[in-house]
Design an enzyme around this catalytic site. Structure first.
Site, PDB file in Angstrom:
ATOM      1  N   ASP A 438       0.714  -1.118   0.084  1.00 46.87           N
ATOM      2  CA  ASP A 438       0.109   0.273  -0.277  1.00 46.87           C
ATOM      3  C   ASP A 438       1.184   0.711   0.294  1.00 46.87           C
ATOM      4  O   ASP A 438       2.105   0.911   0.301  1.00 46.87           O
ATOM      5  CB  ASP A 438      -0.742   0.228   1.555  1.00 46.87           C
ATOM      6  CG  ASP A 438      -2.105   1.383   1.238  1.00 46.87           C
ATOM      7  OD1 ASP A 438      -2.331   1.672  -0.096  1.00 46.87           O
ATOM      8  OD2 ASP A 438      -2.153   1.810   2.190  1.00 46.87           O
ATOM      9  N   ASP A 916      -4.943   6.108  -4.822  1.00 43.51           N
ATOM     10  CA  ASP A 916      -4.959   7.619  -5.248  1.00 43.51           C
ATOM     11  C   ASP A 916      -4.952   7.668  -6.970  1.00 43.51           C
ATOM     12  O   ASP A 916      -4.929   7.022  -7.352  1.00 43.51           O
ATOM     13  CB  ASP A 916      -3.413   7.670  -4.812  1.00 43.51           C
ATOM     14  CG  ASP A 916      -3.700   8.523  -3.159  1.00 43.51           C
ATOM     15  OD1 ASP A 916      -4.514   9.109  -2.930  1.00 43.51           O
ATOM     16  OD2 ASP A 916      -2.192   8.124  -2.370  1.00 43.51           O
ATOM     17  N   THR A 997      -8.519   0.352 -15.439  1.00 47.12           N
ATOM     18  CA  THR A 997      -8.325  -0.853 -16.618  1.00 47.12           C
ATOM     19  C   THR A 997      -8.150  -1.817 -15.798  1.00 47.12           C
ATOM     20  O   THR A 997      -8.561  -3.185 -16.198  1.00 47.12           O
ATOM     21  CB  THR A 997      -7.045   0.111 -16.995  1.00 47.12           C
ATOM     22  OG1 THR A 997      -7.088   0.911 -17.770  1.00 47.12           O
ATOM     23  CG2 THR A 997      -5.843  -1.067 -18.824  1.00 47.12           C
ATOM     24  N   ARG A1024      -5.661   3.811  -8.367  1.00 46.85           N
ATOM     25  CA  ARG A1024      -7.339   3.650  -8.555  1.00 46.85           C
ATOM     26  C   ARG A1024      -8.173   2.749  -8.011  1.00 46.85           C
ATOM     27  O   ARG A1024      -8.955   2.141  -8.409  1.00 46.85           O
ATOM     28  CB  ARG A1024      -8.220   4.605  -9.307  1.00 46.85           C
ATOM     29  CG  ARG A1024      -7.329   6.616  -9.439  1.00 46.85           C
ATOM     30  CD  ARG A1024      -8.097   7.132  -8.376  1.00 46.85           C
ATOM     31  NE  ARG A1024      -8.258   7.860  -8.367  1.00 46.85           N
ATOM     32  CZ  ARG A1024      -8.318   9.699  -7.710  1.00 46.85           C
ATOM     33  NH1 ARG A1024      -8.618   9.014  -6.950  1.00 46.85           N
ATOM     34  NH2 ARG A1024      -8.104  10.432  -7.894  1.00 46.85           N
ATOM     35  N   ASN A1053      -8.303  -1.257   4.317  1.00 48.73           N
ATOM     36  CA  ASN A1053      -8.253  -1.495   3.175  1.00 48.73           C
ATOM     37  C   ASN A1053      -7.883  -2.031   3.152  1.00 48.73           C
ATOM     38  O   ASN A1053      -7.199  -2.692   1.926  1.00 48.73           O
ATOM     39  CB  ASN A1053      -9.002   0.099   2.707  1.00 48.73           C
ATOM     40  CG  ASN A1053      -7.129   0.700   2.302  1.00 48.73           C
ATOM     41  OD1 ASN A1053      -6.569   0.320   3.834  1.00 48.73           O
ATOM     42  ND2 ASN A1053      -6.783   1.769   1.790  1.00 48.73           N
TER      43      ASN A1053
END
Length: 1417
Positions: A438, A916, A997, A1024, A1053
């Site tokens: 992350d 991000d 994508t 993202r 997350n």
């Protein structure tokens, strides 16, 4: 008998209804599912699967008894055993191991007289010893859990008694569903309960969840709607409602249900109304709730899965080799059976070799050979190392001990070190090939610092704040040194209860709370304990670096112009400044109130403060500004004029809408009207200090108010995320100070306008699907319903009100603002800043009432609640007006670039998975050296699956053409076992893929192509990405490439990604402990990962690999002595060694040295391993333990056994020694050979190694001497009497032992010498560095690195022409090109600081076309 009957009934119900299992009983991330395009079943659950909770009181007795099997008591039991079932259950679990079953089979087989080889007791000894040791370990662990359970179950809480009509003390274990519980401040919640009453006037209860998820920030919980207005405590006897909620589940962030009154009116329940077991009541004198989940059905217990048990790759390899040993054993036994049959057939007529049975029958050679097969199985059983598994467990515990006690892992600020939560996969740390990380909080500090903002299309670069951050050194701050310590989070479960809310125990062990406040120096508290130094952790996200924001001078000048006189009609032609000013006001109001920040008092950081609902501004000025907002709201569609208009009378009354019938809790009447009706001018609402402050000049020339600023800086903000805290502190820097927050209202002190109280109508919290948060308030100035929204720019930009190019001038102006803001956002992202967009929307009362009715229906539903709430939020958050954007910096952690560079050199491919923006992620990737300036960067950013497939094909062709891949080479093998590009080829390529994508790439049809593309890349950046996508990526790489994966993260997350990987590592940062609790290992900083992998991972893998091989070696070498002897005894299953010596040889005499070797062996020092990360590749390639090394070890064992048998055989051939006199030198020589073999293989011998080896030899001689002296006829017909004593007086015995040992070990010793001299491995070369002086060592390391660079030079030369620019490649809209950005904010024009951004493109058209394959859109 009640509990067993209930338990049986529940099991039967589950068995019958297993096919139609309740959705609530399985946890899933709904948000992530929607984000990935997954579809949720629309079939509603049957109402019978919901939980119905009625009060455990007399009026509901009949209804309560209908659910006796559905409710469990609050007693918890985490133990596995009881006194009655310990022995059978422990044996049952231990016999799940195949090795234990195998030895149990041998024990049973030895009781068969026809195949008996040993005495029955001797065969049982190894199995009994192993089972006993493991049973003792399991029993001690379970007893420790039992004591903890007993302590928790006997904690006392207040439960309402229907007999005594009052709250009485009762143990936690006696609490049941439906009980009313009353808790005081600092008490721990005993069960999950719905909050019905709070002594807080606003119906708020503050809880600390550190015992649940490790987060020390306070969370707010709200009394059920309809119970807030009660003046007195809820009376259980008058409670006539029932609760229907979802079945027990482990989702901490979800609670669905409703409370139904006796008149059938329903009130929705959510997680905001639920108090979870294990949390602590804070800042609230008393609360009352009704239990809905108890015991093992509480969310805390359903999340308590205990320690994580995984099977390491090395252990799986060892299990495979055990099967090979079993096959070898079968072959040897078949050889013995066949030999015995042939032997008997040759001497069939000689009765001395063919003894009949007692009944006179003579066994046929075939049947005798069959019996001999099983006898040989018993005789050669030692070939299977039963003590191997016990030794592995001991070695792993020793390795974990040294990892946890490494001082380099200690974090002084957090007072924490590495945590090893999975005890059996430490060796996997040395074989990692893919690392998934992350970004926020893992690579960065998660300390969000406000850097820039864009308001109404103007960029404010905050130059002075940037200079402060550059010169700022947080380590010098005494606040951090004294307050930034972290204790355990479980101590609050057993601490003494304290009913005083004034002395709030902030720390988990009852330590004094810190009086550190945001933006102020460290002070000492007054009163109790005021003279003591306070050492508790401060509020999170409140370090001076985060709180002390220096405002931008240009924006501050504009903000200081906000005065009541500004809005008086001066010149109607002055329009644009008023528009900008109003947007600035709304922008900072949104920063201050669009969050869930809890405001704490100055000297009591854990105490909530309350402000008057009406500010201290004179009513006349307030009315002026209010009417101005009203005129703006009416005329905004027809004219952009904001400053013109006629001033209304100062004392004009204000009309407000009446309350909506659906709102029992939300008061829509303006607080201005209420206060005006109660007091003239509102002066009664102010304290004396406030009156004094307002009697003085409200603002100086710079727009500052020293007294108010001093008060504002003393406030302490408790935020759930660092982003929220950063924005609130930024607003405070501009004198837009968040002063108080209650469920009904939020008070903001806005510069010269004074305190403004916004009525809080609704909050739509942030979630990973919407990626935004909204608050609905009634504006105190315009009396309108206003929606303030903040969120990701990719989402907010799509929700803005559509404006046609030929529309009104205001619409054109909005389009201009949008375009400018988008450019600023792109610039912020390229600088590595985290971006957020701020927007607002004005609603009419009718629109809001209609939306609220629909939202109320969604809140009160249980089935499909998430979908309904999402649809309701979409109806509210649309047609927004853009106010501006923010850029927040999240700095890299210390040592991250160096760690990633070292991991790259170690051959580990690193993927960064973040939510991000693309530009932000790429910038951080370059900053942390995940991407190098000369890397060829490709971007996958498409809007369709076909485009994604086409673009990946184009990039693959470009890569294959670029690096001259031959046409004969397959693109990627079907099994995807290895990447097509070697790790040391010098090729460096990077891939950036967006979340949209990535959704296409994860489709089954594109998975293989996607993996082939990523195998060419040294680093991959997924931006993202949703939490579910993160876990899907890890699962895809792990399952298809069959590589060892590691995932590291710090937030909730990241939990799914951590759990899917082979090894999950949690970072104990500022976002709680959910990632840590789900991980296998926990560290406090990312830089610790390099030593954890490169040093301890390498050591653990090498130690355990060599130890396992050594166990196989010594067992095969010793057992073969028995096998060779069978060729000289007619394969009769006879042993030339006493059975006791035979069993104890592997069980005791040679078991301790390999264990010590596995714990203490160091082939290379820690410093060398860190300086030469390339040495880690040996673990990735499994060089220490592979099929080749396994079979070479077995061949060496066969050779040594041949030497060990035949040297004594030829020495004593023709002599008159008996069978045991022949076997004794074999045992003794075998002991020396096996122990000295370990000495040859050891890279570091310590006094502990020598002591254990000498101790093993002495124990062998002591036992054999004592056994030979005392055991005369203890094992008939053998007679080991006085054998060792006679041999020790015989010189030939010593000669045989020495000669046998030297001949047996000569080949291995010679190989090791030649290997170290002629063809040393990198490990051996690095080992040599440890013996050099510091100067020689530095020079040797320099030559090593130079040689490595020369090896990579040829492959790098092919890419030299493509990297002539030397600039850092950054993705553009259509191609990847090099761009150098430089920011200058020091240019001043007059009193205004000008922020300029200069772009210097350094790439030609040929360069851009050469890299056109990296186009993403």
């Amino acid at each position: 008998m009640t509990e067993p009957r209930q338990w049986t009934r529940r099991c039967w119900q589950r068995l019958i209804g297993g096919a139609a299992r309740d959705d609530g009983e399985r946890s899933y991330d709904y948000s992530s599912l929607l984000a990935c395009g997954g579809k949720v079943s629309q079939t509603p659950r049957p109402a019978g699967r919901h939980r119905v909770v009625v009060p455990h009181l007399w009026p509901f007795k009949d209804e309560y008894e209908k659910f006796p099997g559905a409710y469990v008591n609050n007693r918890i039991r985490t133990t596995k055993y009881t006194l009655l079932n310990f022995v059978p259950r422990n044996l049952f679990e231990q016999f799940h191991r195949v090795a234990n079953l195998y030895f149990l089979f041998l024990v049973v087989l030895n009781w068969v007289p026809l195949v008996e080889a040993f005495q029955k007791e001797i065969t049982m000894l190894p199995l009994v010893v192993v089972l006993t040791m493991i049973a003792i370990k399991d029993g001690l662990e379970d007893y420790r859990k039992y004591k903890i359970d007993k302590q928790i179950n006997n904690l006392v809480t207040k439960v309402y008694s229907r007999k005594e009509k009052n709250y009485v003390d009762r143990c936690w274990k006696d609490v049941t569903v439906g009980d009313f519980i009353r808790l005081s401040c600092n008490e721990v919640i005993p069960a999950d309960m719905v909050l019905l009453f709070s002594t807080d006037p606003d119906g708020i209860c503050h809880i600390e969840t550190s015992g649940l998820d490790g987060e020390s920030n306070l969370k707010q919980r709200q009394v059920v709607r309809g119970y807030t207005e009660q003046d007195s405590e809820v009376d259980p006897e008058k409670f006539s409602s029932r609760i229907e909620c979802e079945s027990p589940n482990n989702d901490l962030n979800r609670f669905r249900g409703f409370l139904e009154h006796s008149n059938k009116e329903r009130v929705g329940l959510s997680k905001e109304n639920l108090l979870l077991r294990g949390c602590t009541i804070r800042n609230t004198e008393a609360v009352v709730g009704i239990v809905v989940y108890a015991g093992h059905e509480t969310k805390a217990m359903l999340n308590n899965s205990g320690p994580r048990y995984k099977r390491s790759k090395l252990e799986r390899r060892a299990n495979t080799d055990v099967l090979w040993c079993v096959l070898l054993l079968v072959i040897m036994c078949l050889t013995g059976a066949l030999g015995h049959g042939i032997w008997l057939s040759r001497y069939e007529s000689t009765l001395i070799f063919y003894i009949p049975e007692p009944d006179g029958r003579i066994l046929s050679p075939v049947l005798a050979g069959f019996y001999m097969f099983w006898t040989m199985i018993i005789l050669l059983q030692v070939l299977i190392p039963i003590s191997l598994y016990v030794s592995i467990e001991i070695v792993k515990l020793g390795q974990i001990y040294f990892i946890q006690n490494d001082v380099d892992f200690y974090n002084e600020k957090m007072n924490s070190t590495v945590q090893c939560r999975a005890l059996n996969i430490a060796e996997d740390l040395g074989q990692i090939q893919y690392l998934f990380s992350d970004k926020t909080g893992t690579l960065t500090e998660n300390k969000m610092v406000f850097r820039r903002c864009s308001v109404v299309g103007f960029d404010y670069c905050h130059e002075e704040n940037a200079k402060r951050l550059e010169s700022y050194q947080e380590a010098v701050s005494e606040d951090e040194d004294f307050t930034d310590t972290l204790g355990g989070s479980l101590g609050n479960m057993v601490k003494q209860r304290n009913h005083s809310c004034r002395t709030v125990h902030n720390g988990p062990m009852g330590r004094k709370p810190s009086t550190h406040v945001a933006g102020s120096s460290f002070t000492l508290g007054s009163g109790e304990g005021g003279s003591e130094m306070l050492h508790s952790r401060q509020a999170a996200f409140s370090s001076p670096m985060e709180t002390d924001v220096v405002p931008d001078t240009r924006l501050l000048d504009k903000f200081s112009q906000i005065t009541p006189q500004l809005f008086s009609p001066l010149d109607e032609t002055t329009q644009h400044p008023a528009l900008e000013t109003l947007h600035i006001i709304d922008f900072f109001i949104a920063l201050a109130i669009c969050n869930t920040v809890v405001v704490s008092a100055p000297n009591q950081p854990r105490q909530k403060i309350r402000c008057p609902s009406l500010g201290g501004m004179p009513i006349k000025s307030l009315e002026d500004i209010k009417n101005l907002f009203q005129r703006w709201s009416v005329r905004r569609s027809s004219s952009p004029s904001l400053a013109g208009g006629k001033e209304p009378p100062s004392g004009a009354p204000v009309s407000f809408v009446s309350r909506l019938p659906l709102l029992n809790r939300m008061k829509l009447a303006s607080p201005v009207e209420e206060e005006v009706s109660q007091s003239s001018g509102g002066s009664a609402c102010y304290t004396d200090t406030e009156k004094q402050n307002r009697d003085e000049s409200p603002m100086n020339g710079k727009g500052e108010c020293p007294p108010a600023q001093s008060l504002a800086s003393s406030l302490c903000y408790e935020a759930e995320s660092p982003d929220e805290a950063a924005l609130v502190y930024a607003a405070r820097a501009y004198q837009c100070t968040l002063q108080s927050r209650t469920p009904e209202q939020v008070t903001v002190d806005l510069a010269a306008l004074g305190p403004l109280t916004f009525q809080l109508l609704h909050i739509l919290p942030f979630d990973s699907v919407r990626k935004r948060m909204s608050v609905v308030v009634r504006h105190p100035l315009s009396n309108q319903v206003v929606v303030y929204t903040k969120g990701a720019d990719s989402v907010i930009m799509e929700l803005l009100s559509a404006a046609s190019p030929d529309g009104a001038s205001l619409e054109k102006q909005q389009m201009t603002i949008r375009d400018k803001t988008q450019k600023h956002l792109d610039d912020y992202a390229k600088r590595g800043l985290r971006t957020l967009c701020i927007a607002r929307k004005v609603m009419s009362d009718t629109e809001y009432a209609e939306w609220l009715r629909n939202h109320f229906l969604a809140e009160t539903s249980i089935d499909n609640r998430e979908e309904l709430l999402l649809e309701s939020a979409m109806r509210l958050e649309n047609k927004l007006t853009l106010l501006g954007a923010t850029g927040i910096e999240d700095r890299l952690q210390e040592g991250v670039p160096e760690s990633i560079e070292a991991l790259h050199k170690a051959g580990i491919k690193i993927w960064m998975l973040t939510g991000d923006k693309q530009e932000t992620a790429v910038n951080i990737a370059y900053a942390c050296k995940l991407l190098e300036p000369n890397d060829k960067l490709f971007v996958l950013n498409t809007q369709s699956q076909d485009a994604c497939e086409m673009l990946m094909s184009t990039i693959l062709q470009e890569l294959q053409k670029k690096y001259r891949v031959s046409s004969e080479q397959p693109s990627l093998r079907v099994d995807l076992l290895r990447p097509p590009v070697p790790q040391d080829s010098g090729i460096r390529a990077g891939l950036v893929i967006t979340g949209r994508t990535l959704e296409f790439a994860l489709q089954e049809s594109l998975q293989r192509q996607f993996l082939e593309l990523t195998s060419w890349c040294q680093a991959v950046v997924c931006c993202r990405a949703t939490p579910l996508q993160k876990s899907e990526v890890v699962k895809l790489v792990r399952s298809h490439l069959r590589v060892m994966t590691l995932a590291i993260g710090d937030g909730a997350n990241d939990v799914s990604m951590i759990q899917v990987a082979d090894i999950g590592i949690g970072v104990s940062g500022q976002e709680g402990m959910q990632a840590v609790m789900a991980s296998d290992f926990a560290i406090s900083q990312f830089r610790h990962l390099s030593k954890l992998l490169l040093v301890h991972g390498h050591w653990c893998y090498t130690r355990l690999s060599n130890m396992i091989l050594y166990f196989f070696y010594k067992n095969v070498a010793y057992v073969n002595l028995l096998f060779w002897y069978q060729f000289f005894c007619g394969f009769s299953g006879t042993s030339m060694t006493d059975y006791w010596v035979l069993i104890l040889f592997n069980l005791f005499f040679t078991s301790a040295p390999p264990v010590i070797y596995g714990v203490l062996e160091k082939d290379v020092s820690a410093d060398t391993l860190l300086q030469l990360p390339e040495l880690y590749k040996s673990g990735q390639k499994s060089e220490a333990y592979s099929p080749l090394t396994f079979w070479i070890t077995l061949l060496d064992a066969f050779y040594q056994s041949l030497v060990c048998f035949f040297v004594p055989y030829f020495t004593y051939r023709g002599s008159d020694i008996d069978i045991f006199m022949f076997g004794n030198p074999l045992n003794t020589a075998a002991l020396f050979i096996i122990l000295l073999h370990l000495v040859i293989e050891s890279k570091s011998l310590t006094w502990i190694h020598v002591l254990v080896i000498v101790g093993s030899i002495l124990s062998y001689f002591v036992f054999t001497l004592a056994f030979g002296a005392m055991c005369v006829t203890c094992n008939p017909p053998s007679n080991p009497y006085w054998i060792m004593q006679e041999h020790m007086l015989d010189p030939v015995f010593y000669l045989v032992c020495v000669l046998t040992t030297c001949v047996a070990l000569l080949p291995r010793f010679t190989y090791r010498v030649l290997q170290g001299s002629l063809f040393p491995s990198p490990i051996l070369r690095a080992k040599y560095f440890d013996r050099l002086t510091p100067e020689e060592r530095t020079e040797a390391l320099k030559k090593w690195r130079e040689a490595g660079k020369k090896n990579q030079l040829p492959s790098q030369c092919t890419d030299q022409s493509a990297d002539k620019s030397g600039g850092r490649p950054l993705p553009g809209p259509s191609a990847v090109f090099a761009m150098k950005s430089a920011t200058s904010c020091a240019i001043k024009q007059g009193d205004i600081s000008v922020c300029e951004t200069a772009f210097d493109p350094q790439c030609s058209e040929s360069k851009a076309s050469d890299m056109a394959g990296s186009s993403g859109s």
